[in-house]
Design a protein around this motif. Structure first.
Motif, PDB file in Angstrom:
ATOM      1  N   ALA A 150      56.533  58.162  95.121  1.00  0.00           N
ATOM      2  CA  ALA A 150      56.349  57.534  93.810  1.00  0.00           C
ATOM      3  C   ALA A 150      56.153  58.582  92.724  1.00  0.00           C
ATOM      4  N   GLY A 151      56.380  58.155  91.497  1.00  0.00           N
ATOM      5  CA  GLY A 151      56.126  58.995  90.338  1.00  0.00           C
ATOM      6  C   GLY A 151      54.999  58.422  89.506  1.00  0.00           C
ATOM      7  N   LEU A 191      55.534  64.674  90.504  1.00  0.00           N
ATOM      8  CA  LEU A 191      56.057  65.796  91.275  1.00  0.00           C
ATOM      9  C   LEU A 191      57.542  65.994  91.004  1.00  0.00           C
ATOM     10  N   PRO A 192      58.078  67.169  91.338  1.00  0.00           N
ATOM     11  CA  PRO A 192      59.518  67.401  91.136  1.00  0.00           C
ATOM     12  C   PRO A 192      60.362  66.380  91.893  1.00  0.00           C
ATOM     13  N   GLY A 193      61.541  66.093  91.342  1.00  0.00           N
ATOM     14  CA  GLY A 193      62.489  65.232  92.028  1.00  0.00           C
ATOM     15  C   GLY A 193      62.338  63.760  91.757  1.00  0.00           C
ATOM     16  N   ARG A 194      61.534  63.394  90.771  1.00  0.00           N
ATOM     17  CA  ARG A 194      61.388  61.974  90.436  1.00  0.00           C
ATOM     18  C   ARG A 194      61.212  61.790  88.927  1.00  0.00           C
ATOM     19  N   GLU A 195      61.674  60.624  88.463  1.00  0.00           N
ATOM     20  CA  GLU A 195      61.578  60.260  87.047  1.00  0.00           C
ATOM     21  C   GLU A 195      62.196  61.352  86.164  1.00  0.00           C
ATOM     22  N   ARG A 255      61.804  64.354  86.140  1.00  0.00           N
ATOM     23  CA  ARG A 255      62.006  65.600  86.877  1.00  0.00           C
ATOM     24  C   ARG A 255      63.027  65.434  88.003  1.00  0.00           C
ATOM     25  N   ILE A 256      63.879  64.409  87.886  1.00  0.00           N
ATOM     26  CA  ILE A 256      64.791  64.068  88.965  1.00  0.00           C
ATOM     27  C   ILE A 256      65.742  65.213  89.308  1.00  0.00           C
ATOM     28  N   ALA A 257      66.068  66.062  88.335  1.00  0.00           N
ATOM     29  CA  ALA A 257      67.026  67.144  88.584  1.00  0.00           C
ATOM     30  C   ALA A 257      66.382  68.371  89.230  1.00  0.00           C
ATOM     31  N   GLU A 258      65.061  68.405  89.301  1.00  0.00           N
ATOM     32  CA  GLU A 258      64.372  69.570  89.860  1.00  0.00           C
ATOM     33  C   GLU A 258      64.362  69.519  91.388  1.00  0.00           C
ATOM     34  N   PRO A 259      64.388  70.672  92.051  1.00  0.00           N
ATOM     35  CA  PRO A 259      64.328  70.687  93.514  1.00  0.00           C
ATOM     36  C   PRO A 259      63.009  70.095  94.012  1.00  0.00           C
ATOM     37  N   LEU A 260      63.097  69.364  95.088  1.00  0.00           N
ATOM     38  CA  LEU A 260      61.897  68.796  95.699  1.00  0.00           C
ATOM     39  C   LEU A 260      61.042  69.912  96.281  1.00  0.00           C
ATOM     40  N   GLU A 261      59.727  69.777  96.156  1.00  0.00           N
ATOM     41  CA  GLU A 261      58.799  70.774  96.683  1.00  0.00           C
ATOM     42  C   GLU A 261      58.162  70.236  97.958  1.00  0.00           C
ATOM     43  N   GLN A 262      58.202  71.042  99.019  1.00  0.00           N
ATOM     44  CA  GLN A 262      57.713  70.581 100.318  1.00  0.00           C
ATOM     45  C   GLN A 262      56.565  71.431 100.852  1.00  0.00           C
ATOM     46  N   LEU A 310      68.319  57.770  95.558  1.00  0.00           N
ATOM     47  CA  LEU A 310      67.363  58.480  94.717  1.00  0.00           C
ATOM     48  C   LEU A 310      65.987  58.568  95.359  1.00  0.00           C
ATOM     49  N   TRP A 311      65.613  57.536  96.066  1.00  0.00           N
ATOM     50  CA  TRP A 311      64.237  57.375  96.538  1.00  0.00           C
ATOM     51  C   TRP A 311      63.966  58.084  97.861  1.00  0.00           C
ATOM     52  N   LEU A 312      64.944  58.045  98.773  1.00  0.00           N
ATOM     53  CA  LEU A 312      64.712  58.541 100.126  1.00  0.00           C
ATOM     54  C   LEU A 312      64.409  60.043 100.185  1.00  0.00           C
ATOM     55  N   PRO A 313      65.145  60.902  99.479  1.00  0.00           N
ATOM     56  CA  PRO A 313      64.832  62.337  99.570  1.00  0.00           C
ATOM     57  C   PRO A 313      63.413  62.673  99.118  1.00  0.00           C
ATOM     58  N   ALA A 314      62.940  62.050  98.039  1.00  0.00           N
ATOM     59  CA  ALA A 314      61.583  62.323  97.560  1.00  0.00           C
ATOM     60  C   ALA A 314      60.551  61.862  98.573  1.00  0.00           C
ATOM     61  N   LEU A 315      60.792  60.726  99.188  1.00  0.00           N
ATOM     62  CA  LEU A 315      59.842  60.225 100.182  1.00  0.00           C
ATOM     63  C   LEU A 315      59.782  61.135 101.403  1.00  0.00           C
TER      64      LEU A 315
END
Length: 257
Positions: free
Chosen positions: A29-30, A52-56, A58-65, A163-168
């Motif tokens: 979630a964002g 966090l990156p990768g949502r809303e 910030r959707i274009a930013e790399p996801l942080e893990q 859109l949702w699955l990678p962030a989750l």
């Protein structure tokens, strides 16, 4: 926009808040999920939410893990808000983030929130049985998430899933990376919540949040599933505000020192 303004978003500006409430959303979630709360809290409470990156926006930013990276960025953003007493509130993954941000602030700046409110997650010392599903095939991964309390039908539409699955998944990997981090008790009060129909938590696991503080502790229950804080019928927000007021009366300055 500064880095801090990307990581924490002010949802409803207040001209002269007596307290700032910083919310950490659940996995995937964002900040938008917290927006209704910003309209429901008292006028003197200003609500901020983590994005966090990768949502809303910030959707274009790399996801942080990596949990240490996320926590250090969120803590740095929170430091900008400490001209008022503040409360940290987090649900599920957000509960862990809220605790770790509080711990970072304590270690780096010797400052604590007036209160830490956590829900939908057992104490940090308890094993997390759900991080293992992060690498599961999509069908199994989605089924496991639905078992936490279900997903709205529109969330399963192909375009939204894309859109949702990678962030989750990234957020579940964040939880897995937490295992390498050192923890210790906080100096602020802690209130820990559990939904009575939440399959991810047990009464014992939630009560173990008691060990996360040297101050007072309260455990609470709500008649709901894993996502009970976002159901207005549970009364979660009203009770959380009452607990915040109790803690606010005992806090001095930006936090407890």
């Amino acid at each position: 926009m500064s880095p801090g303004e990307r990581w924490l978003v002010r949802l409803e500006p207040r001209p002269n808040p007596s307290l700032r409430l910083v919310i950490f959303p659940p996995a995937g979630a964002g900040a938008a999920i917290c927006f209704p709360w910003s309209r429901q809290v008292p006028e003197d409470v200003e609500v901020w939410a983590a994005r966090l990156p990768g949502r809303e926006s910030r959707i274009a930013e790399p996801l942080e893990q990596r949990m240490d990276v996320v926590v250090s960025q969120l803590a740095a953003a929170t430091l900008r808000l400490l001209d008022r007493p503040f409360v940290l509130l987090g649900h599920s993954l957000g509960a862990l983030l809220a605790y770790l941000v509080a711990l970072n602030l304590k270690r780096a700046s010797d400052v604590n929130p007036a209160l830490l409110v956590v829900s939908g997650r057992e104490a940090p010392n308890r094993p997390d049985n759900f991080t293992s599903i992060a690498e599961a095939p999509d069908r199994d991964f989605i089924a496991a998430i639905q078992a936490l309390g279900g997903l709205p039908d529109h969330a399963l539409e192909p375009e939204l899933l894309r859109l949702w699955l990678p962030a989750l998944r990234a957020d579940f990997r964040l939880c897995a990376s937490f295992a390498a981090m050192q923890t210790e008790p906080l100096a602020c009060p802690v209130v820990a919540w559990r939904g009575l129909r939440d399959p991810t938590t047990t009464p014992e696991g939630v009560r173990e949040w008691r060990a996360a503080t040297t101050s007072w502790f309260q455990d609470r229950t709500a008649d709901g599933d894993h996502f009970f804080p976002f159901d207005a019928r549970t009364g979660f927000l009203e009770t959380a505000i009452a607990d915040i007021r109790t803690a606010q009366r005992t806090a001095a300055g930006p936090g407890l020192r």
